[in-house]
Design an enzyme around this catalytic site. Sequence first.
Site, PDB file in Angstrom:
ATOM      1  N   VAL A 205      -0.458  19.073 -38.475  1.00 15.67           N
ATOM      2  CA  VAL A 205      -0.263  17.662 -38.078  1.00 15.67           C
ATOM      3  C   VAL A 205       1.130  17.258 -38.546  1.00 15.67           C
ATOM      4  O   VAL A 205       1.454  17.451 -39.718  1.00 15.67           O
ATOM      5  CB  VAL A 205      -1.274  16.751 -38.815  1.00 15.67           C
ATOM      6  N   HIS A 206       1.953  16.747 -37.661  1.00 12.61           N
ATOM      7  CA  HIS A 206       3.235  16.222 -38.145  1.00 12.61           C
ATOM      8  C   HIS A 206       3.854  15.145 -37.265  1.00 12.61           C
ATOM      9  O   HIS A 206       4.842  14.544 -37.646  1.00 12.61           O
ATOM     10  CB  HIS A 206       4.256  17.348 -38.328  1.00 12.61           C
ATOM     11  N   ARG A 207       3.277  14.896 -36.083  1.00 18.57           N
ATOM     12  CA  ARG A 207       3.902  13.933 -35.162  1.00 18.57           C
ATOM     13  C   ARG A 207       3.960  12.552 -35.780  1.00 18.57           C
ATOM     14  O   ARG A 207       2.971  12.080 -36.356  1.00 18.57           O
ATOM     15  CB  ARG A 207       3.093  13.789 -33.880  1.00 18.57           C
ATOM     16  N   ARG A 240       6.629  15.615 -43.818  1.00 20.54           N
ATOM     17  CA  ARG A 240       6.362  14.245 -43.345  1.00 20.54           C
ATOM     18  C   ARG A 240       4.894  13.873 -43.594  1.00 20.54           C
ATOM     19  O   ARG A 240       4.576  12.755 -44.000  1.00 20.54           O
ATOM     20  CB  ARG A 240       6.665  14.152 -41.838  1.00 20.54           C
ATOM     21  N   ASP A 282      -1.098  18.850 -33.482  1.00 19.27           N
ATOM     22  CA  ASP A 282      -0.330  17.932 -32.629  1.00 19.27           C
ATOM     23  C   ASP A 282       1.048  18.529 -32.338  1.00 19.27           C
ATOM     24  O   ASP A 282       1.925  17.857 -31.812  1.00 19.27           O
ATOM     25  CB  ASP A 282      -0.219  16.536 -33.258  1.00 19.27           C
TER      26      ASP A 282
END
Length: 364
Positions: A205-207, A240, A282
């Site tokens: 997950v990073h968006r 992030r 994502d």
Amino acid sequence: MRLVTVVGARPQFIKAAAVSRVLRATAGVGEVLVHTGQHYDDSMSAVFFDELEIPSPDYHLGVGSGSHGFQTGRMLEAVEQVLLQEKPDWVLVYGDTNSTLAGALAAVKLHIPVAHVEAGLRSFNRRMPEEINRVLTDHASEILFAPTEAAVENLRREDIPASRIKLVGDVMYDAALFYVAKAEKESRILEELRLVRQRYILATVHRAENTDDSDRLRAIFGGLIQVAADIPVVLPVHPRTRHALERENLLRGASRYFHLIDPVGYLDMVMLEKHARLIATDSGGVQKEAFFYRVPCVTLRDETEWVELVDLGWNRVVPPQDERDVAEALHSWLNHPGGRDADPYGRGDAAEKIAECLVGGAGP
Ligand code: UD1
Ligand code: UDP
């Protein structure tokens, strides 16, 4: 022919590894590699240069993190200086990050033609920073290397002349084919994490739309925690996302339920992907890699640019609005038999086609 390649973020190192290897073996090509410094942790940058044997950058701009305007502006200024000095025939950019846009913009304003690898991808969601970066880069580019038929179609709809669009396939597929044997030989990640093949979920997950939105972040991590009761979940955490989990006080809770590990190198990632039962992500790159290894994928977004994966039945898009939806989707796809077979990303020779095209005199 002199060419400046601009990279800066993790997926660009992987894409450039595949293309640079071919370019550097092509007679008459001189490549100058510029690293903007968008990603700088060893686990987000150096590990890829080492493992994938990417030559050290000729210029490291050390731009680092910041708001979009700050980061893109600093890159623009610094890339311009390099281009003024190097006077290349082409500038090569990859994907859709701020490094991509800065490289393209600096070049086009100096009347240096831009070649864009992974052109034509669209989410049709202008709230994504990547969508703005891609659209602007495509329209600033002289030659657009599209990975898929759908990407070509998108560019045609935006009235980009057909003569500029080259359907070459996906350079990430080239990378996957090239490095998979090395990964099988060298990576020990499955043993280190005591993961049994086919008996774990890999998640990434990073968006920004997921990490910067508390409800979506909670829906994703709540859903993953529910499934982790039935099957181990391993999640290499993007910086992030680590910051977002800390901000929301979710970090300690999540690490109690599953393997939250630092970002891994590409070879470890290949192994984690290839032997997973299911991938939840994502990431653009990870969605495709799931398919390269024929692992079903749940995409935790509102849409995907890689529409062919959904059409083929390998990918399911699940907007992460509620943790029950996320958990239900993951549970129900644990036994998904997979989709149809096809080769929408070419034959693993995208880099050769790109090199041929550049050397063969494509251009203004
Ligand atoms: C960027 C790209 C995204 C791509 C992703 C690949 C843009 C707008 N986004 O997102 O399209 O999918 O890279 O991973 O270009 N940080 C560190 N160490 C690092 C790098 C980042 O701690 O080495 C942290 C910083 O707090 C930074 C944050 O991560 O502010 C976000 O980094 P940034 O490069 O701005 O965006 P990504 O989310 O990585
Ligand atoms: N990747 C990696 N280690 C990780 C997470 C991802 O090597 O811990 C690789 C992954 O295999 C893929 C690329 O990084 O090749 C995808 O990058 P990312 O998800 O950061 O960006 P996106 O593709 O969404 O732009």
